[in-house]
Write an enzyme that holds these catalytic residues in place. Structure first.
Site, PDB file in Angstrom:
ATOM      1  N   THR A 209       0.852  -1.193   0.000  1.00 39.20           N
ATOM      2  CA  THR A 209       0.000   0.000   0.000  1.00 39.20           C
ATOM      3  C   THR A 209       0.885   1.239   0.000  1.00 39.20           C
ATOM      4  O   THR A 209       2.070   1.154  -0.319  1.00 39.20           O
ATOM      5  CB  THR A 209      -0.981  -0.037   1.198  1.00 39.20           C
ATOM      6  OG1 THR A 209      -1.891   1.062   1.098  1.00 39.20           O
ATOM      7  CG2 THR A 209      -0.297   0.015   2.549  1.00 39.20           C
ATOM      8  N   ASN A 210       0.327   2.405   0.314  1.00 38.02           N
ATOM      9  CA  ASN A 210       1.120   3.634   0.427  1.00 38.02           C
ATOM     10  C   ASN A 210       0.596   4.401   1.637  1.00 38.02           C
ATOM     11  O   ASN A 210      -0.442   4.047   2.188  1.00 38.02           O
ATOM     12  CB  ASN A 210       1.015   4.437  -0.878  1.00 38.02           C
ATOM     13  CG  ASN A 210      -0.398   4.882  -1.139  1.00 38.02           C
ATOM     14  OD1 ASN A 210      -0.942   5.700  -0.412  1.00 38.02           O
ATOM     15  ND2 ASN A 210      -1.035   4.322  -2.175  1.00 38.02           N
ATOM     16  N   PRO A 211       1.333   5.435   2.072  1.00 36.77           N
ATOM     17  CA  PRO A 211       0.958   6.038   3.369  1.00 36.77           C
ATOM     18  C   PRO A 211      -0.203   7.029   3.348  1.00 36.77           C
ATOM     19  O   PRO A 211      -0.433   7.694   4.357  1.00 36.77           O
ATOM     20  CB  PRO A 211       2.239   6.773   3.806  1.00 36.77           C
ATOM     21  CG  PRO A 211       3.241   6.571   2.736  1.00 36.77           C
ATOM     22  CD  PRO A 211       2.575   6.016   1.538  1.00 36.77           C
ATOM     23  N   ALA A 276      -5.263   7.662  -3.237  1.00 36.36           N
ATOM     24  CA  ALA A 276      -3.969   7.247  -3.783  1.00 36.36           C
ATOM     25  C   ALA A 276      -4.028   5.728  -3.966  1.00 36.36           C
ATOM     26  O   ALA A 276      -3.767   4.970  -3.028  1.00 36.36           O
ATOM     27  CB  ALA A 276      -2.844   7.637  -2.832  1.00 36.36           C
TER      28      ALA A 276
END
Ligand code: CTP
Length: 397
Positions: A209-211, A276
């Site tokens: 995933t991403n933050p 995102a």
């Protein structure tokens, strides 16, 4: 929230939730509104007028018969921007529905021509009673907005049925909406916001995933609700509280995001794509948890679908579509390329390398990039950024 120059009459009837309305009076006053509190005799048994006087810095009215204030109900009813009744007890709702005017609050409700927001708070049996239900129906038909009640513990004990007054923060969101919606082009429009990050499973317990925290998207949903929009928020996994009045659709993967946007976009007047998405996913996700002792793991990743590219053709004509882009360094040219490739109206450009801005921060510094303009906004709280993004949307609607 800026309510300066606005006048709110806050009617309080005699329920235990009256103590929570002190917080509402305080928050409205802090937001700049002039708050005139009117207590029923029963409310004054729960909370003293002095409490509200100290919080609002204005006189509090309690009676029709006060010396020197013979026409207080007419004065108070004269041009407030909004009348809020919280808590509204079963008795108050019954008197209002009947058009009785036997005290200051009911007289002013009868004399007023301004919008009214009522926030019921009472015992769950009293709320479920056919008489109360009918009274609420009557008031709704008269154009009053009814907020709540919520389900949750009552002063008298646990409950799993509606009765409990909604929390002051939620009332505040409805007050802001009631005050702002009439002047906003977004009022009554369908706004679709996506937020957070999607994630892709490597195996049943590990993800890529991403933050992205979802804060900017959630702030956008909140701000759109405040302007009177019907808001749907499609969110990747997040622990943020669901904004008041917003319909939340939870997704996990980019594929699920794609199906949610595909389903919801044709009804939307505005799409704000703040999510995102995870851009890559394992080509062959593991079916079982792989022990670390098995040594290095090589995973082949494949790109996930581009949601905007796959869905934007399905938007209504006139739908305003806003994208987000996160770039390192200047990024305006890349944002413009994305704008064109994805057929967006404008892009909110974030700088990933700027301290205090972007992922997991409370503040953001963004540039609004359109084909012929790039407008840099100052570093500000994400809710403020949301307001400015929506100003830009409104200009294009
Ligand atoms: N977006 C999308 N689907 C994806 C990835 C991104 O719809 N799979 C949307 C984002 O929500 C955002 C916009 O496209 O509104 C731009 O996102 P960004 O990640 O900057 O664009 P990408 O096309 O993924 O470009 P890059 O190759 O730089 O990651």
């Amino acid at each position: 929230m800026n309510l300066s120059g606005r006048r709110v009459v806050l009617g309080v009837s005699g329920g235990i939730a009256a103590y929570k309305v002190c917080t509402l009076a305080r928050r409205l006053t802090e937001a700049g509104a002039a708050v005139d509190v009117v207590l029923t005799t029963a409310a004054a048994e729960f909370i003293r007028p002095l409490t509200f006087e100290a919080l609002t810095k204005r006189p509090v009215a309690t009676s029709l018969w006060e010396r020197g204030r013979a026409l207080a109900h007419i004065d108070l009813a004269r041009d407030p921007d909004l009348i809020v009744v919280a808590p509204a007890t079963a008795h108050l709702l019954a008197r209002a529905a009947q058009g009785l005017a036997d005290d200051l609050l009911t007289s002013l409700l009868l004399a007023a021509t301004t919008p009214v927001l009522v926030v019921p708070g009472m015992n769950d049996e009293m709320f479920a009673h056919a008489a109360t239900q009918q009274n609420i129906q009557t008031l709704r038909e008269r154009g009053w907005t009814v907020v709540g009640p919520a389900i949750g513990p009552l002063a008298e004990g646990p409950s799993d049925r509606p009765g409990r007054m909604v929390e002051p923060e939620e009332i505040l969101a409805h007050v802001e909406r009631a005050l702002r919606a009439p002047g906003s082009p977004l009022s009554g429009r369908n706004v679709l916001v996506t937020a957070g990050a999607t994630r892709e499973h490597l195996d049943p317990v590990r993800v890529i995933t991403n933050p992205a925290s979802g804060r900017q998207g959630y702030a956008l949903a909140e701000a759109a609700f405040a302007r009177g929009a019907e808001v749907t928020l499609v969110s990747g996994p997040s622990t943020l509280p669901t904004p008041t009045g917003v319909e939340l659709v939870r997704v996990e993967t980019t594929e699920q995001l794609l199906s949610a946007v595909e389903r919801l976009l044709p009804q939307a007047d505005v799409l704000v794509m703040a999510v995102a998405p995870a851009d890559f996913r394992p080509a062959e996700p593991g079916a079982a948890k792989r022990p670390r002792s098995e040594g290095p793991l090589s995973v082949k990743l494949e790109p996930t679908p581009d949601v905007l590219e796959r869905t934007l053709a399905k938007r209504r004509s006139g739908c305003v579509a806003v994208g987000f882009a996160l770039e390192i360094g200047d990024g305006i040219e890349r944002a413009r390329q994305k704008l064109e490739a994805k057929q967006l109206d404008f892009i909110v450009l974030n700088r990933a390398d700027e301290p205090g801005s972007g992922f997991e921060q409370e503040t953001n510094r963004v540039t609004l990039v359109s084909p012929d303009d790039a407008r840099e906004l100052p570093m500000q709280p994400k809710r403020e950024v949301a307001e400015q993004v929506l100003d830009e949307v409104e200009r294009r609607l």
